[in-house]
Scaffold this active site. Structure first.
Site, PDB file in Angstrom:
ATOM      1  N   ASP A 192     -83.878  27.185  -4.474  1.00  0.00           N
ATOM      2  CA  ASP A 192     -84.917  26.298  -3.953  1.00  0.00           C
ATOM      3  C   ASP A 192     -85.920  26.017  -5.062  1.00  0.00           C
ATOM      4  O   ASP A 192     -85.694  26.357  -6.225  1.00  0.00           O
ATOM      5  CB  ASP A 192     -85.581  26.921  -2.719  1.00  0.00           C
ATOM      6  CG  ASP A 192     -86.435  28.137  -3.054  1.00  0.00           C
ATOM      7  OD1 ASP A 192     -86.362  28.637  -4.207  1.00  0.00           O
ATOM      8  OD2 ASP A 192     -87.189  28.589  -2.172  1.00  0.00           O
ATOM      9  N   LYS A 218     -77.436  24.510  -0.376  1.00  0.00           N
ATOM     10  CA  LYS A 218     -78.477  25.548  -0.330  1.00  0.00           C
ATOM     11  C   LYS A 218     -78.486  26.257   1.016  1.00  0.00           C
ATOM     12  O   LYS A 218     -78.526  27.499   1.082  1.00  0.00           O
ATOM     13  CB  LYS A 218     -79.862  24.940  -0.607  1.00  0.00           C
ATOM     14  CG  LYS A 218     -80.958  25.996  -0.733  1.00  0.00           C
ATOM     15  CD  LYS A 218     -82.316  25.367  -0.962  1.00  0.00           C
ATOM     16  CE  LYS A 218     -82.923  24.890   0.329  1.00  0.00           C
ATOM     17  NZ  LYS A 218     -84.337  24.486   0.210  1.00  0.00           N
TER      18      LYS A 218
END
Length: 214
Positions: free
Chosen positions: A142, A124
């Site tokens: 997220d 991420k």
């Protein structure tokens, strides 16, 4: 989990997002690629607002890997002690600074594999840096994007990798670069976890969520 929305519906959703905010920006403060890597790494299990509050002072004195190493572990720890998991994160900041100096000539690398080799940097974080600094159409999934993707039907998936692939497969190419910012901001301020603000949502008529609060 909602069913996957049709291509035409998704295109209309992102057309509206683009019209409302043509150039969406991430909310983590940074001055260069290095400070962006550090800020994103620090943001795990923390709010952007909390990270920004801590990094303003940190980046004022250490905005390069060299300066971060000179500041040292104790100095970094002191600056970020208001952030959750700060002791481990401070160690990672020092370690990733050292790795950037030793293996990448002091420059933040521009590939996902290289970024993921840095301590404290996962997929991420790497995707955020690739998107925000290197302008690649990567998707950093997220909690906000995961919730919105599944709730709306834009990008349903059982895990973050599945949602990431759904975004890449179903969102039109012209929206890929800014897609994750539009979704994060929408999830953060409109499509809230407990009580989504459907009455204020500009795509409520297109969203597949069955329990709208209108």
């Amino acid at each position: 989990m909602a069913k996957q929305l049709p291509y035409a519906t998704i295109k209309e959703i992102f057309t509206r997002f683009q019209a409302a905010e043509p150039e969406p920006k991430g909310e983590l403060e940074h001055v260069n690629a290095f400070t962006l890597v550090v800020a994103v790494a620090l943001s795990a299990q923390a709010t952007d607002k909390g990270v920004n509050k801590a990094t303003r002072g940190l980046f004022a004195v250490a905005d390069t890997p060299q300066k971060m190493l000179a500041l040292g572990l104790e100095g970094v720890t002191e600056h970020i002690k208001t952030i959750g998991l700060y002791r481990n994160k401070a160690k990672n900041v020092i370690a990733l600074s050292q790795r950037i100096m030793d293996e990448f000539g002091g420059e933040v690398p521009s590939s996902r594999a290289a970024l993921e080799s840095l301590p404290g940097v996962g997929r991420k974080t790497a995707n955020v840096v690739l998107n925000m600094w290197f302008h690649q159409p990567t998707q950093a999934v997220d909690t906000h994007i995961f919730r919105f993707g599944n709730r709306s039907g834009v990008a349903p998936g059982k895990d973050v990798i599945a949602v990431e692939r759904a975004i890449e497969d179903h969102i039109p190419a012209e929206f890929q670069r800014h897609a994750h910012h539009w979704m994060i901001l929408h999830g953060r301020y409109i499509c809230l976890a407990r009580k989504p603000r459907c009455v204020d949502c500009l795509i409520s008529d297109l969203c597949a969520f069955e329990e709208k609060t209108i």
